[in-house]
Design a protein around this motif. Structure first.
Motif: not given
Length: 336
Positions: A244-269
């Motif tokens: 649980h906590s490891g996953w959440e930390g991973w998301v925080n760490d890679y949020y920008d590096r892996e472009k988790l907020n990519e606009s095209s993905l939000v449009t599809a979502a």
């Protein structure tokens, strides 16, 4: 919690002194939702959102920061006390919490169990209930053992420990009542931690949305945005353990590096949800749709810490979390 207030034109901006997604991830999701709306004014309700902010004397960036802070602050609520079965002493966190990803008992209101269905309160999906978990791990078991027989603080003269009644807050008549929303509850349901049917996260979101509709504040609307926890798979599979906590930390760490907020993905979502109508007052159907997405498509992160596995899930749940906030803000803009 120290609060400072700015108000104008009937809209109030609250700023609070200052896990689920980490608190910073909650903030980023909200900021990115506002940025998405700003970049797509023709397909979102951005113009009304901006007009509401301007009437109150705020910039859109100030509005976004205030909403993000509200989403961040929910994990810091001091509203839930559990009391010792023997001592009757009431505390808002276990002594071992900081080392085991349970910082405060308030976090138990941040789940929606898609594996167990309806609960005894009458909710379509219940919240955290150790007795009804379909997946669990060391932290769940540690809590249930440590808190065995402990009860929810229900005020002086209510439930008691063997040697006293150390009520400090009356969480049953305040916090639980707020999130009950007309359902069935009794203090006896909260007499033993290992069987407590905590109210689900969508009820928390609905309560604060009702407060926003009654008196529009950016703080109450920001609190609603904490419901992006429904896109965190551990909160719909319902466990405090299993990476649980490891996953959440991973998301925080890679949020920008892996472009988790990519606009095209939000449009599809955005297409995964049934949009709220301009007059809707119950947002729980939308929130539950978000929970269904994380439950059906995110379970792999409970058993794997592999980067590629986590990335595949994150590329689904983070854009869907941002999209859910966009839908909420499209509706909220009608009230600002």
């Amino acid at each position: 919690m120290k609060i400072r207030t700015l108000c104008a034109a009937g809209l109030v901006l609250f700023g609070a002194s200052a896990h689920a997604f980490t608190q910073e991830t909650h903030r980023r999701i909200v900021l990115d939702a506002v940025e998405y709306m700003k970049a797509n004014p023709d397909t979102t309700n951005f113009k009304k959102l901006q007009s509401g902010a301007q009437r109150a004397g705020f910039t859109i960036d100030q509005l976004a920061q205030a909403l993000g802070q509200g989403a961040y602050d929910v994990d810091d609520f001091e509203d839930t006390y559990l009391c010792g079965a023997t001592t009757g002493n009431c505390q808002m966190a276990p002594v071992w919490g900081l080392g085991a990803a349970i910082v405060k008992y308030t976090s138990y209101w941040h789940f929606q169990n898609h594996g167990a269905g309806h609960d005894q309160h009458g909710n379509d999906f219940g919240g955290y209930n150790y007795n009804k978990l379909t997946v669990w791990g060391d932290i769940d078991n540690m809590a249930a053992s440590w808190l065995y027989g402990d009860y929810l603080d229900d005020g002086p003269g209510g439930l008691k420990g063997w040697f006293g009644d150390g009520s400090k807050y009356n969480s049953y008549s305040l916090t639980e009542k707020n999130y009950r929303l007309g359902g069935n509850s009794s203090p006896e349901m909260y007499a033993d931690f290992e069987k407590m049917p905590f109210q689900p996260l969508d009820n928390l979101g609905q309560y604060w949305f009702q407060q926003f509709l009654t008196k529009p504040t950016l703080q109450s609307l920001g609190f609603v945005m904490h419901t992006t926890d429904l896109l965190q798979p551990h909160h719909t599979w319902t466990t405090s353990a299993l990476n649980h906590s490891g996953w959440e930390g991973w998301v925080n760490d890679y949020y920008d590096r892996e472009k988790l907020n990519e606009s095209s993905l939000v449009t599809a979502a955005l297409k995964s949800y049934t949009p709220l109508k301009p007059t809707d007052t119950d947002i729980r159907p939308l929130l539950t749709q978000g929970g269904a997405i994380s439950y059906s498509r995110g379970g792999a992160v409970l058993s794997s810490t592999d980067h590629a596995t986590r990335l595949g899930v994150a590329k689904v749940v983070v854009p869907h979390a941002i999209a859910m906030v966009v839908h909420l803000l499209n509706r909220a803009a009608e009230r600002l």
